[in-house]
Structure formats: C-alpha cells, structure tokens
Write a protein that holds these residues in place. Structure first.
Motif, mmCIF file in Angstrom:
data_model
loop_
_atom_site.group_PDB
_atom_site.id
_atom_site.type_symbol
_atom_site.label_atom_id
_atom_site.label_comp_id
_atom_site.label_asym_id
_atom_site.label_seq_id
_atom_site.Cartn_x
_atom_site.Cartn_y
_atom_site.Cartn_z
ATOM 1 N N ASN A 1 26.899 -8.171 36.210
ATOM 2 C CA ASN A 1 25.590 -7.813 36.786
ATOM 3 C C ASN A 1 24.429 -8.306 35.936
ATOM 4 N N ARG A 2 24.667 -9.328 35.153
ATOM 5 C CA ARG A 2 23.629 -9.944 34.338
ATOM 6 C C ARG A 2 23.918 -11.430 34.202
ATOM 7 N N THR B 1 27.675 -11.543 39.403
ATOM 8 C CA THR B 1 26.514 -10.812 39.922
ATOM 9 C C THR B 1 26.640 -10.713 41.436
ATOM 10 N N ASN C 1 21.509 -11.199 44.177
ATOM 11 C CA ASN C 1 20.274 -10.430 44.030
ATOM 12 C C ASN C 1 19.093 -11.073 44.739
ATOM 13 N N THR D 1 18.661 -9.221 36.932
ATOM 14 C CA THR D 1 18.780 -8.540 38.218
ATOM 15 C C THR D 1 17.406 -8.292 38.832
#
Length: 346
Positions: free
Chosen positions: A146-147, A163, A166, A196
């Motif tokens: 998630n980064r 990820t 986003n 994000t």
C-alpha cells in the motif's frame, strides 16, 4: 533429568527414515498419510517437538516474514495483519511484527536482520534509500504494501510494491460526485508525502478537471482522527458557501469528518453534505455511518504480496509493482441523484 527426544529416536520408533520425520514436520513437504500417522504417534509417545531454530540453521531459512508498520490507528491495517498472517501461516511461515515511527523504519532494520528473516513487508511506513540498500545488501526480499516510494533507490535496489489503483479510485469518486450534481466539492488529504494520498488526489483532480471543475476547498488530515476533525472544522469555517460534498483520503478520517459535521456543526449527512471515503473498513458499513467508499481488496493485495515474496525468495521473479483494481461501494452517505426517488442502495 531426561533429555528431549530426538528426530532419530522418533524415526527408529516409527520405523521410518529420519528424512521422513523431517518432512512430516515441514509445512508443505510431501509425505504419505501412513508415514505421517506413524511419525506423529511416535512423536507423541516420546514427547518429541521439532526445533524450528535448529531446522533454520540447517535449511538457512527461518520461515519468518517481518512486517514493519508505523501505526495501527487506521482500521485497514489490522485487517492486513490478520489476512497476511493467516495466509503465511498456512504456508508454514510466521509473521514477526515491528512497529516504527513513520520516518524511522531504518532504525529497526538491524534488529530485523538479526532474526534472519526470509522476507520483509513494509506497510504504512516509508521506504528510504538506505533501507532499500540494506535489504539489497542482505539479500532479503522486500515488498512495500500500500505504498510506493518514488525514489531512484527503489528502482536501483529492486524492491517490490503492491497497491490498489489509487489514482483510478480517486477518479471514480470525482465522477460519482459530479454525476450527482455537486458543485462545491472539498478534499481532505492524508499525509502529504504518502503515495496513497498523492495518487488518490491526483486521480480525483484529473477527473474534476476533465469535467471543467476543480476542488472547492482542500485541507490535510495527516491520516489521523484528530487531524481529520481539525481539517473538517477548517473547511467549513472558511468564508463563503460551505462545501456540499467531501472526499476524504481514507475511511478512518471520513468517520472523524462525519462526526464533526453532525455533532459539532449540526449538518446532516447526506442531506447537507455528502461524504466519500477510501478503504472500506468494517466500520464504514456500520449503521451510524453507512459510508460510501472505495474498496481496497485486502485479500487480493495480500495474495499479490505473498506471491511477490515467494518469487523473490526463489530468485526467479523480477521486482514488480502490482496494481490491484478497486471499486466503489455506494451506501447512504452520498445524496442520491435529484431525479431519484430514494436513497442510494447498499
């Protein structure tokens, strides 16, 4: 005092080879049910327990994956911990979690490497060039969850990333709010340097611009509950007409914003202000919030993370950035279209 039983003793009692004993206690190893039953019966009779540390010295694999996190306040990350741990445990691995300050992940690296971990997952924390270099030098695979670190070091040292999409998620929020006829759409960002938040805002702004609109007001909540409360107060205290819709960079902050709107500002959601979040944490579906949000699939993101780890452990897969599609779930925090007869469906 009697010493602990050995694998050789178990093998003799079960009348199997020592390698069969080893395979029986190695997750995922091939062994017949008949052999397994013999070994387990002998081990129970002798009180034998395999020594994971000794096995790691032989195999040079600890079967431990380090998970580095900076905060657990966001309800999204406990879900990640649970799902990742369960998936790895089924494969014979265990998760060793480290908590670091947001910009101090480097400081725990020496401690992590002392455990001879087989892989590292970085979640809710930043990857610095020095951390990427340390991992590369140690030969330990690393996956950013998630980064994405937008640095030359990331490409140079071959780190992986997983990820959700986003940017597309942010665009979907803008498209929804525009389709519902909102004119004064505000945005609460997360951490300014977080990939994000940056990507969600980028997609949001691009979709607004394509329709000839722009963000009405903007504030920063730093991905914290208190930060989101302060940002909401600031957005609605400014001169001029208040926002009629609010996109918040994650659900944790969106819930804080809704509390301020209702309890402090006496505004109705969605009649006076519509609110959209991002993540779809369990609390988003609670009756008090019914938050419209962008869904990040924890299951798919964790599956991709584990796949990347295994590929890097085997040494047969190049580093990749896996982007998992996201979707919009409509609940009751967004006002339905003007020509609709009822509230948005769940």
């Amino acid at each position: 005092m009697k010493s602990s039983a050995t694998a050789q003793e178990v093998a003799r009692l079960a009348q199997v080879s020592q390698s069969a004993v080893s395979r029986t206690f190695t997750p995922g190893a091939s062994v017949s049910e008949e052999t397994r039953a013999k070994v387990m019966a002998a081990a129970a009779q002798l009180g034998y327990r395999p020594n994971a540390m000794a096995r790691s010295l032989i195999t040079r694999q600890s079967r431990i994956v380090a998970l580095v996190m900076s905060y657990l306040e966001n309800q999204f990350y406990p879900l990640v911990i649970q799902t990742l741990s369960q998936k790895l445990q089924k494969q014979g691995y265990h998760v060793l979690m480290f908590i670091s300050d947001l910009d101090e992940a480097d400081e725990v690296m020496a401690e992590i490497l002392q455990y001879q971990v087989d892989g590292i997952v970085l979640a809710s924390t930043m990857l610095s060039p020095s951390l990427a270099s340390s991992c590369a030098a140690s030969g330990v695979p690393i996956v950013q969850f998630n980064r994405v670190a937008d640095t030359s070091a990331t490409a140079r040292y071959g780190t992986n990333a997983v990820t959700s999409d986003n940017r597309r998620g942010g665009a979907m929020v803008a498209e929804l709010l525009l389709a519902r006829g909102f004119e004064r759409i505000a945005f609460i960002a997360g951490l300014e340097r977080s990939s994000t938040s940056v990507e969600r805002e980028r997609g949001f702004n691009e979709a607004l611009a394509e329709a000839g609109h722009k963000v009405y007001r903007r504030a920063v909540g730093d991905y914290s509950f208190e930060g989101a409360q302060a940002a909401t107060r600031a957005l609605f205290a400014a001169e001029g007409l208040p926002p009629d819709a609010l996109f918040v960079a994650n659900d944790h902050m969106a819930i804080a914003a809704m509390d301020v709107l209702r309890n402090e500002l006496a505004l109705r959601v969605p009649e006076d202000v519509s609110v959209v979040g991002f993540d779809d944490v369990p609390q988003a579906a609670w009756g008090a919030y019914q938050l419209t949000t962008v869904v990040q699939s924890v299951e798919k993101m964790v599956a991709a993370t584990v796949e990347l780890l295994h590929g890097q452990m085997r040494g047969d897969a190049p580093p990749r950035h896996v982007v998992v599609p996201c979707e919009l779930v409509l609940r009751r925090s967004v006002r339905p279209p003007a020509n609709a007869s009822g509230a948005a469906s769940d």
